[in-house]
Write a protein that holds these residues in place. Structure first.
Motif, PDB file in Angstrom:
ATOM      1  N   ILE A  81      11.994   3.692  -0.456  1.00 48.04           N
ATOM      2  CA  ILE A  81      11.147   3.118   0.587  1.00 48.04           C
ATOM      3  C   ILE A  81       9.745   2.882   0.040  1.00 48.04           C
ATOM      4  N   GLU A  82       9.246   1.674   0.224  1.00 47.26           N
ATOM      5  CA  GLU A  82       7.874   1.346  -0.164  1.00 47.26           C
ATOM      6  C   GLU A  82       6.920   2.097   0.758  1.00 47.26           C
ATOM      7  N   ARG A 110       8.370  -0.655   5.641  1.00 48.18           N
ATOM      8  CA  ARG A 110       7.600   0.170   4.716  1.00 48.18           C
ATOM      9  C   ARG A 110       6.832   1.201   5.543  1.00 48.18           C
ATOM     10  N   ILE A 111       6.344   2.229   4.868  1.00 49.27           N
ATOM     11  CA  ILE A 111       5.674   3.337   5.553  1.00 49.27           C
ATOM     12  C   ILE A 111       4.280   3.553   4.989  1.00 49.27           C
ATOM     13  N   MET A 139      12.748  -5.594  13.263  1.00 50.73           N
ATOM     14  CA  MET A 139      11.802  -5.547  14.342  1.00 50.73           C
ATOM     15  C   MET A 139      10.493  -4.899  13.890  1.00 50.73           C
ATOM     16  N   PHE A 140      10.531  -3.630  13.472  1.00 53.81           N
ATOM     17  CA  PHE A 140       9.331  -2.973  12.967  1.00 53.81           C
ATOM     18  C   PHE A 140       9.321  -3.085  11.454  1.00 53.81           C
ATOM     19  N   LYS A 141       8.188  -3.481  10.898  1.00 56.46           N
ATOM     20  CA  LYS A 141       8.099  -3.705   9.457  1.00 56.46           C
ATOM     21  C   LYS A 141       7.137  -2.780   8.739  1.00 56.46           C
ATOM     22  N   HIS A 142       6.232  -2.144   9.487  1.00 53.21           N
ATOM     23  CA  HIS A 142       5.247  -1.251   8.862  1.00 53.21           C
ATOM     24  C   HIS A 142       5.001  -0.068   9.800  1.00 53.21           C
ATOM     25  N   ILE A 143       5.391   1.109   9.358  1.00 58.77           N
ATOM     26  CA  ILE A 143       5.379   2.306  10.190  1.00 58.77           C
ATOM     27  C   ILE A 143       4.323   3.289   9.694  1.00 58.77           C
ATOM     28  N   ASP A 165       2.906  -1.615  12.865  1.00 54.39           N
ATOM     29  CA  ASP A 165       3.440  -2.073  14.145  1.00 54.39           C
ATOM     30  C   ASP A 165       4.213  -0.976  14.878  1.00 54.39           C
ATOM     31  N   LEU A 166       4.219   0.247  14.322  1.00 47.08           N
ATOM     32  CA  LEU A 166       4.848   1.389  14.968  1.00 47.08           C
ATOM     33  C   LEU A 166       4.217   2.674  14.430  1.00 47.08           C
ATOM     34  N   ILE A 167       4.016   3.628  15.323  1.00 49.01           N
ATOM     35  CA  ILE A 167       3.606   4.979  14.928  1.00 49.01           C
ATOM     36  C   ILE A 167       4.807   5.879  15.195  1.00 49.01           C
ATOM     37  N   PHE A 168       5.252   6.600  14.168  1.00 52.92           N
ATOM     38  CA  PHE A 168       6.422   7.478  14.258  1.00 52.92           C
ATOM     39  C   PHE A 168       5.914   8.905  14.164  1.00 52.92           C
ATOM     40  N   MET A 169       5.978   9.652  15.286  1.00 48.41           N
ATOM     41  CA  MET A 169       5.388  10.991  15.340  1.00 48.41           C
ATOM     42  C   MET A 169       6.385  12.036  15.798  1.00 48.41           C
ATOM     43  N   ALA A 170       6.092  13.259  15.450  1.00 44.75           N
ATOM     44  CA  ALA A 170       6.872  14.399  15.916  1.00 44.75           C
ATOM     45  C   ALA A 170       6.265  14.951  17.199  1.00 44.75           C
ATOM     46  N   SER A 171       7.104  15.661  17.949  1.00 44.54           N
ATOM     47  CA  SER A 171       6.630  16.359  19.134  1.00 44.54           C
ATOM     48  C   SER A 171       7.359  17.685  19.259  1.00 44.54           C
ATOM     49  N   HIS A 172       6.616  18.703  19.686  1.00 43.45           N
ATOM     50  CA  HIS A 172       7.225  20.011  19.946  1.00 43.45           C
ATOM     51  C   HIS A 172       8.094  19.960  21.183  1.00 43.45           C
TER      52      HIS A 172
END
Length: 154
Positions: A84-85, A32-33, A1-5, A110-117
């Motif tokens: 991981i590429e 890939r990231i 589904m997601f290919k580039h994060i 196609d996705l932003i992967f973020m942390a949250s407090h």
């Protein structure tokens, strides 16, 4: 589904945990990231006078970019060990959330992967959050990793 994060990181324990989780997620998804670090511009002087030589701001920017590259190199190393590429991007911006969205758009993520407090109540309202700002303004899906990393409440 997601290919580039896109994975924003600032080198803090919270974002380091998100980097590790994002690598695991990417491995499972076959994605890939692009690791990203927002670099603050030189501080503005609002009051008083300061004496700077002509190279002060250039040195400040260079040190900030060096620091960002160290953070990104560490993330790249972990991703490389996991197979991981990935690539690395740093942008200078006064508003990190805008830079995160810009980096995701420029790099066709196609996705932003973020942390949250996960701050709530008055603390969350007063402190705000880059994650919250990205969630509010991004048209790209955002996956928020809530961490067990606890920092002292302000």
């Amino acid at each position: 589904m997601f290919k580039h994060i896109l994975v924003p990181t600032d080198g803090s324990p919270l974002s380091q945990e998100a980097v590790t989780r994002a690598i695991s997620f990417a491995k499972e998804a076959g994605a890939r990231i692009t690791f990203f670090c927002a670099v603050q511009p030189a501080p503005k002087m609002y009051y008083g006078e300061a004496i700077f030589d002509s190279h002060t701001f250039a040195r400040f920017r260079e040190k900030m970019l060096d620091s960002a590259n160290d953070i990104l190199d560490a993330a790249e190393s972990i991703a490389g060990e996991a197979g991981i590429e990935c690539r690395k991007v740093a942008l200078v911006s006064e508003e990190p959330y805008e830079a995160i969205i810009e980096a995701a758009t420029r790099n066709e993520c196609d996705l932003i992967f973020m942390a949250s407090h996960g701050r709530r109540g008055v603390s969350g309202l007063l402190l705000g959050s880059e994650t919250q700002k990205v969630l509010t303004h991004s048209t790209i899906p955002v996956l928020v990793h809530r961490s067990d990393c606890r920092e002292a409440p302000y």
